[in-house]
Design a protein around this motif. Structure first.
Motif, mmCIF file in Angstrom:
data_model
loop_
_atom_site.group_PDB
_atom_site.id
_atom_site.type_symbol
_atom_site.label_atom_id
_atom_site.label_comp_id
_atom_site.label_asym_id
_atom_site.label_seq_id
_atom_site.Cartn_x
_atom_site.Cartn_y
_atom_site.Cartn_z
ATOM 1 N N SER A 31 0.879 -1.062 0.086
ATOM 2 C CA SER A 31 -0.044 0.007 0.037
ATOM 3 C C SER A 31 0.970 1.432 0.037
ATOM 4 O O SER A 31 0.269 2.287 0.268
ATOM 5 C CB SER A 31 -0.960 -0.102 1.316
ATOM 6 N N HIS A 200 -5.746 -0.057 -3.969
ATOM 7 C CA HIS A 200 -4.622 -0.763 -4.415
ATOM 8 C C HIS A 200 -4.430 -0.754 -5.680
ATOM 9 O O HIS A 200 -3.093 -0.958 -6.138
ATOM 10 C CB HIS A 200 -4.892 -2.073 -3.673
ATOM 11 N N ARG A 361 1.651 -10.093 3.127
ATOM 12 C CA ARG A 361 1.287 -9.390 1.928
ATOM 13 C C ARG A 361 2.640 -8.813 1.178
ATOM 14 O O ARG A 361 3.016 -8.116 1.881
ATOM 15 C CB ARG A 361 0.165 -8.736 2.296
HETATM 16 N N1 DSN Z 1 -4.084 0.063 5.376
HETATM 17 C C1 DSN Z 1 -3.856 -0.081 3.764
HETATM 18 C C2 DSN Z 1 -3.318 -1.008 3.162
HETATM 19 O O1 DSN Z 1 -2.139 -1.546 3.735
HETATM 20 O O2 DSN Z 1 -3.702 -1.949 2.742
HETATM 21 C C3 DSN Z 1 -5.038 0.527 3.098
HETATM 22 O O3 DSN Z 1 -5.623 1.638 3.749
#
Ligand code: DSN
Length: 429
Positions: A31, A200, A361
């Motif tokens: 992000s 995203h 992730r």
């Molecule tokens: N917190 C963010 C993320 O890492 O997806 C989105 O706002």
């Protein structure tokens, strides 16, 4: 010039250290991103200190002549880039954009349909997030954890049963396009407004390397502007409203709904980012997706449990790895940080604890912005292997990570290509 205080120096020193740390580390949080020098210039302008409530030409303060010109140009650029008739550059973050949509289109007590948090939805769709603040109930779509995407038949059935006024799609763990095309008949049949949280994947949409939500059944896209879209920390709403009322309601949802001023310096930087994505977006987005596929493949070949292996791992910037066998997401993320690799732990489908999830992730948008390609993805995967599978000492991996990263600290795909990405500009000695 008066010297700065110890406290001010302490604060600045820590910011400088932060810049140094990121300069020496592999940034893989899905992000985040770095911004271009021209955007930085906007952030550092007098726009920072000013107010401009309302819309260009209809403000509540004087002094906005040039702000209006900038915002009007930005709205025009956004409409062209995303092929839409409505663009609002005023939400100050992705969550604020989501709140504005909720304020515009729902009433407390109603039910909206959304993906589930553990399946990768954003926190603003949870009861303890924005939808809860609006007093809404949610019903979660069924999810196909093998394919890491919504179960289309189950989702269609659910939409027919619940007939929500507002149906939300889009995720924070967003590996594959949402099945909008597949559901478009159901959208028409139920008459729901289709809202897509594109935070995203906004840069991939702008670069035409992901789905095109507004042509596939969505009426509204909301998003933050600093993930795959390499702009400032800010938000945006884009739409092709079904009727004039929808555009008006969205604009009112933003102001006076959930913002007063809209952080004009960020808005100006966002306008530059829109233009940069028009110029460099396709190439940048294409390389991001190539890189995430390459990283996923290399991790998988080295023995990691990368999700959706039978379906090509990912079609976006992001990939998910189940690291339960390596100690879980929290432990692995901490070990990686010691080796100068920055990632986040992440819930995977069927996880229940956000504090001890089984996944990591990863996102390739920032390392791509720094010029990395397929070969570098293999190198990154080798650091993961040494640290998490071969259990090498983090400090020895860190030495090699820092050596490797030295070659990738300058920006690509923007005006001022080659500018140092983590540069700290000093005004006081
Ligand atoms: N917190 C963010 C993320 O890492 O997806 C989105 O706002």
């Amino acid at each position: 010039m008066t010297g700065i205080s110890r406290d001010a120096r302490y604060i600045r020193d820590n910011v400088i250290e932060h810049n140094r740390f990121f300069g020496e580390s592999l940034p893989l949080i899905a992000s985040e991103n770095v911004i271009s020098p021209l955007q930085r210039e906007m952030l550092n302008s007098d726009f920072n200190g000013r107010y401009a409530e309302g819309l260009p030409g209809h403000r509540y303060y004087q002094g906005n002549e040039f702000v209006d010109r900038v915002e009007e140009k930005g709205m025009e650029l956004a409409k062209k880039l995303f092929g839409c008739s409505f663009a609002d550059l005023r939400p100050i973050s992705g969550t604020v954009a989501n709140l504005a949509v909720l304020f515009a289109l729902t009433k407390p007590g109603e039910t909206i349909t959304t993906p589930a948090l553990s399946d990768g939805a954003h926190i603003s769709t949870a009861k303890f997030g924005a939808v809860g603040v609006r007093g809404l109930k949610t019903a979660n779509y069924p999810f196909d954890a093998e394919r890491m995407t919504l179960d289309v038949d189950g989702t269609a059935k659910m939409l027919r049963e619940i007939r929500p006024g507002l149906a939300l799609f889009g995720m924070s763990l967003f590996l594959f396009p949402a099945p909008l095309k597949e559901l478009s008949d159901v959208f028409a049949e139920t008459g729901c407004t289709v809202w897509y949280d594109g935070a995203h994947v906004l840069g991939l949409i702008a670069g035409k390397q992901f789905q095109d939500p507004l042509r596939e059944g969505a009426h509204i896209i909301s998003g933050s502007t600093h993930k795959t879209f390499p702009g400032p920390n800010h938000g945006i709403i884009l739409a092709n409203p079904k009727d004039e009322g929808l555009g008006k309601a969205l604009a009112k949802g933003v102001f006076p709904g959930v913002t007063s001023n809209h952080h004009l310096h960020e808005m100006a930087a966002l306008c530059i980012a829109l233009d940069e994505m028009r110029r460099f977006g396709r190439q940048y987005a294409r390389q991001i997706v190539l890189n995430s596929k390459a990283l996923a493949e290399s991790l998988y070949e080295r023995g990691f449990d990368v999700l959706a292996a039978d379906y090509g791992f990912t079609e976006s910037h992001a990939l998910a790895v189940n690291v339960e066998k390596q100690g879980g997401g929290s432990e692995c993320a901490l070990a990686l940080e010691k080796a100068n690799i920055v990632v986040n732990k992440n819930l995977l489908p069927s996880d229940t604890s956000p504090v001890h999830p089984s996944g990591l992730r990863l996102g390739t948008q920032e390392v791509t912005h720094l010029g990395m390609k397929k070969g570098e993805m293999d190198e990154i995967a080798s650091f993961f292997e040494r640290l998490l599978l071969k259990k090498e000492d983090p400090l020895s991996v860190s030495r090699d990570v820092r050596r490797f990263k030295k070659k990738y600290v300058r920006l690509k795909y923007c005006y001022g290509e080659g500018y140092p990405a983590y540069k700290y500009e000093r005004f006081f000695s």
